[in-house]
Scaffold this motif. Structure first.
Motif, PDB file in Angstrom:
ATOM      1  N   LYS A 134       5.600   2.440  -6.193  1.00  0.00           N
ATOM      2  CA  LYS A 134       5.462   1.506  -7.375  1.00  0.00           C
ATOM      3  C   LYS A 134       6.292   2.063  -8.610  1.00  0.00           C
ATOM      4  N   SER A 163       1.620  -3.759  -5.549  1.00  0.00           N
ATOM      5  CA  SER A 163       1.748  -2.766  -4.486  1.00  0.00           C
ATOM      6  C   SER A 163       0.420  -2.204  -3.996  1.00  0.00           C
ATOM      7  N   GLY A 194       4.736  -1.941  -0.018  1.00  0.00           N
ATOM      8  CA  GLY A 194       3.868  -0.718   0.495  1.00  0.00           C
ATOM      9  C   GLY A 194       3.902  -0.414   1.950  1.00  0.00           C
TER      10      GLY A 194
END
Length: 217
Positions: A105, A146, A178
């Motif tokens: 992230k 994320s 992710g």
């Protein structure tokens, strides 16, 4: 003419000290502050982004490059006229409720900032309500979610559901990413897109905002 190649190369190498030396040289040479950022600093990060995309650079190196670029930007900021740095749109980013992973992230956030977006990074373990509050407060155009754990993937759906419930879904584009995330999952939960890595995230955000402008016209 100031030679931006050496500044860009210092960013690519993640060499904070050299970046600061070259930025000071450029400032002393009265180079336009925005030109220092765009040609030298972002120019270097663009190369990093491309190399990262083809696995020629990896996360630790990209983070070093991003930090060195930020060190350069901090030196230039006092010379910018108020708010002169480009803002292509505001992106609210965070890791969803129950998940504490943040390297991916943070990398996406840095790459978006490097590309001229304003990034509000909320951190990790963020509830749907916290995301909504940040969108309202900052006039967010993109919500980037994320998750690294399969167990927290459904928190992405919960966040989108709350976005719909609060009547905000048509005002913001939602992208997800992710390790366990796929385009198929993105379609299932009604997100606007999925990005497999930081470079893809920048491309996706750019495309979604461009499409939005077309619709607005």
């Amino acid at each position: 003419m100031f030679d931006f190649t050496k500044l860009s190369n210092a960013v690519i190498e993640g060499d904070n000290e050299q970046v600061q030396v070259y930025v000071k040289e450029a400032i002393d040479a009265k180079v336009d502050p925005l030109t220092i950022i765009n040609e030298g600093l972002i120019g270097g990060m663009n190369v990093v982004g491309q190399r990262f995309k083809v696995n020629d650079m990896f996360v630790p190196e990209v983070l070093m490059s991003a930090r060195s670029m930020n060190a350069g930007i901090e030196l230039v900021k006092p010379f910018l006229a108020g708010g002169e740095m480009s803002n292509k749109g505001t992106v609210i980013i965070g890791t969803v409720k129950g998940d504490l992973h943040d390297i991916g992230k943070s990398l996406v956030g840095m790459m978006l900032e490097c590309s001229g977006f304003k990034v509000i990074d909320l951190g990790v373990d963020i509830s749907p309500e916290e995301f909504m509050a940040a969108i309202k407060e900052n006039d967010g155009k993109i919500l980037a979610l994320s998750a690294l754990l399969t167990t927290t993937m459904l928190s992405m759906k919960s966040t989108i559901d709350v976005c719909v419930e609060q009547g905000m879904r048509d005002k913001v584009k939602v992208i997800i990413g992710g390790a366990p995330i796929s385009q198929e999952f993105s379609d299932q939960i009604g997100a606007d897109g999925y990005a497999g890595d930081a470079a893809a995230a920048v491309e996706l955000v750019t495309k979604l905002l461009k499409d939005n402008e077309m619709v607005a016209r």
